[in-house]
Design a protein around this motif. Structure first.
Motif, PDB file in Angstrom:
ATOM      1  N   PRO A  14       0.859  -1.084  -0.107  1.00  0.00           N
ATOM      2  CA  PRO A  14      -0.005   0.083  -0.066  1.00  0.00           C
ATOM      3  C   PRO A  14       1.097   1.238   0.000  1.00  0.00           C
ATOM      4  CG  PRO A  14      -0.527  -1.369   1.730  1.00  0.00           C
ATOM      5  CD  PRO A  14       0.619  -2.125   1.126  1.00  0.00           C
ATOM      6  N   GLY A  15       0.644   2.201  -0.873  1.00  0.00           N
ATOM      7  CA  GLY A  15       1.337   3.379  -0.881  1.00  0.00           C
ATOM      8  C   GLY A  15       2.412   3.457  -1.737  1.00  0.00           C
ATOM      9  N   GLY A  17       2.591   3.237  -5.093  1.00  0.00           N
ATOM     10  CA  GLY A  17       2.343   4.041  -6.306  1.00  0.00           C
ATOM     11  C   GLY A  17       1.519   3.187  -7.328  1.00  0.00           C
ATOM     12  N   GLY A  37      -8.988  -2.085  -5.825  1.00  0.00           N
ATOM     13  CA  GLY A  37      -9.453  -1.091  -4.571  1.00  0.00           C
ATOM     14  C   GLY A  37     -10.640  -0.257  -4.951  1.00  0.00           C
ATOM     15  N   VAL A  58     -12.385  -3.488   5.118  1.00  0.00           N
ATOM     16  CA  VAL A  58     -11.279  -2.461   4.353  1.00  0.00           C
ATOM     17  C   VAL A  58     -10.624  -1.423   5.500  1.00  0.00           C
ATOM     18  CG1 VAL A  58     -11.076  -0.520   2.678  1.00  0.00           C
ATOM     19  CG2 VAL A  58     -12.164  -2.720   2.088  1.00  0.00           C
ATOM     20  N   LEU A  63      -7.648  -7.757   4.144  1.00  0.00           N
ATOM     21  CA  LEU A  63      -8.355  -7.940   2.826  1.00  0.00           C
ATOM     22  C   LEU A  63      -9.764  -8.372   2.593  1.00  0.00           C
ATOM     23  CD1 LEU A  63      -5.004  -9.756   1.235  1.00  0.00           C
ATOM     24  CD2 LEU A  63      -5.662  -7.257   1.345  1.00  0.00           C
ATOM     25  N   MET A  69     -13.501 -11.334  -4.383  1.00  0.00           N
ATOM     26  CA  MET A  69     -12.538 -10.739  -5.244  1.00  0.00           C
ATOM     27  C   MET A  69     -12.454 -11.760  -6.600  1.00  0.00           C
ATOM     28  SD  MET A  69     -11.827  -8.193  -3.673  1.00  0.00           S
ATOM     29  CE  MET A  69     -11.295  -7.408  -5.072  1.00  0.00           C
ATOM     30  N   TYR A  91      -4.449  -6.662  -7.750  1.00  0.00           N
ATOM     31  CA  TYR A  91      -4.874  -8.157  -7.718  1.00  0.00           C
ATOM     32  C   TYR A  91      -3.851  -8.908  -8.577  1.00  0.00           C
ATOM     33  CZ  TYR A  91      -8.030 -12.017  -7.965  1.00  0.00           C
ATOM     34  OH  TYR A  91      -8.466 -13.405  -7.823  1.00  0.00           O
ATOM     35  N   GLU A 124       8.759   5.326   4.074  1.00  0.00           N
ATOM     36  CA  GLU A 124       8.235   6.238   3.060  1.00  0.00           C
ATOM     37  C   GLU A 124       6.852   5.875   2.737  1.00  0.00           C
ATOM     38  OE1 GLU A 124       9.390   8.828   1.316  1.00  0.00           O
ATOM     39  OE2 GLU A 124       7.970   8.676  -0.468  1.00  0.00           O
ATOM     40  N   ASP A 136      -9.121   4.686   5.168  1.00  0.00           N
ATOM     41  CA  ASP A 136      -8.534   3.613   5.567  1.00  0.00           C
ATOM     42  C   ASP A 136      -6.997   3.993   5.787  1.00  0.00           C
ATOM     43  OD1 ASP A 136      -8.098   3.798   2.840  1.00  0.00           O
ATOM     44  OD2 ASP A 136      -7.915   1.701   2.567  1.00  0.00           O
ATOM     45  N   SER A 174      10.664  10.100  -7.588  1.00  0.00           N
ATOM     46  CA  SER A 174       9.701  10.804  -8.062  1.00  0.00           C
ATOM     47  C   SER A 174       8.514  10.049  -8.740  1.00  0.00           C
ATOM     48  CB  SER A 174       9.914  12.185  -8.415  1.00  0.00           C
ATOM     49  OG  SER A 174      10.386  11.918  -9.931  1.00  0.00           O
ATOM     50  N   ILE A 175       7.277  10.624  -8.741  1.00  0.00           N
ATOM     51  CA  ILE A 175       6.297   9.763  -9.655  1.00  0.00           C
ATOM     52  C   ILE A 175       6.844   9.898 -11.008  1.00  0.00           C
ATOM     53  CG2 ILE A 175       4.053  10.095 -10.402  1.00  0.00           C
ATOM     54  CD1 ILE A 175       3.219  11.215  -7.696  1.00  0.00           C
TER      55      ILE A 175
END
Ligand code: B4P
Length: 194
Positions: A14-15, A17, A37, A58, A63, A69, A91, A124, A136, A174-175
């Motif tokens: 999670p997180g 990207g 998600g 959630v 999960l 799912m 997934y 991070e 969440d 960076s993104i």
């Protein structure tokens, strides 16, 4: 392998990207993103009985169960817009989900081209998710989701590595840099050198 027709999975904690890169990548590859998600959040927003049930799971950081799912993903992958490729975001997240995905694709005479694993250090991830402030994204729940990832989702890394499908991406950039790294990996896959 035609880049436009790729069948890919985005894997990562999670997180990391996944959602952020998924949107950019799907546009670039002209394939639909299938974000489980987003599917789960849409069910919650619809206010259905199922949505209420799923919401509790959630917001606890756990999960949603594999069978539910599986139904959602099987139905989505049967839609015609996935014929020219797709990008699965979030997934599979468990080994049984990976088995389900392999069976669904085999029934359809298809297979995955690759699994992009976005790796980011845990401190991070915490920082990014605390900044995001989704329902969440409370610290205690985030920590639980990261534990759930380590226990249930991380084994997929070895699974896909053994299948020769894993491509690791440094997500601690960076993104735009992550996007460029992914583009390079896809290009080398296309040329058959990765
Ligand atoms: P998801 O929506 O998949 O939740 P997520 O993992 O937090 O999203 P994501 O990882 O895509 O977010 P992103 O990094 O892009 O799932 C939510 C819940 O649904 C799960 O917890 C689970 O309960 C359920 N669920 C979903 N799929 C399931 C399944 N298969 N089985 C069972 N249950 C399932 O974004 C995070 C933040 O980081 C953003 O604010 C973004 O702007 C930022 N960010 C991204 N890249 C960055 C970068 N390079 N630098 C700095 N910030 C960045």
């Amino acid at each position: 392998m035609a880049v436009g027709g790729m069948r890919l999975v985005l894997l990562g904690p999670p997180g990391s990207g996944k959602g952020t890169q998924g949107e950019r990548l799907a546009e670039r590859l002209a394939v639909p993103t299938i974000s489980t998600g987003d599917m789960v959040r849409a069910e919650i927003e619809s206010g259905s009985d199922l949505g209420r049930q799923v919401e509790q799971i959630v917001v606890s950081g756990a999960l949603v169960e594999d069978q539910l799912m599986a139904r959602l993903v099987r139905r989505r992958l049967a839609e015609p817009d996935t014929a020219g490729g797709f990008l699965l975001d979030g997934y599979p997240r468990t080994l049984p989900q990976a088995d389900t995905l392999a069976s669904v694709l085999m029934e359809q005479g298809r297979q995955l081209d690759g699994v992009l694993m976005i790796d980011v250090p845990q401190d991070e991830l915490l920082r990014r998710l605390l900044d995001r402030q989704r329902a969440d994204d409370k610290e205690e729940i985030i920590r639980r989701r990261l534990e759930v990832y380590d226990r249930q989702t991380k084994p997929l890394v070895e699974h896909y590595r053994n299948l020769g499908l894993l491509r690791e991406i440094d997500g601690h950039q960076s993104i735009l840099e992550v996007e460029t790294t992914i583009a390079g990996v896809l290009e080398s896959m296309r040329q058959g050198v990765a």
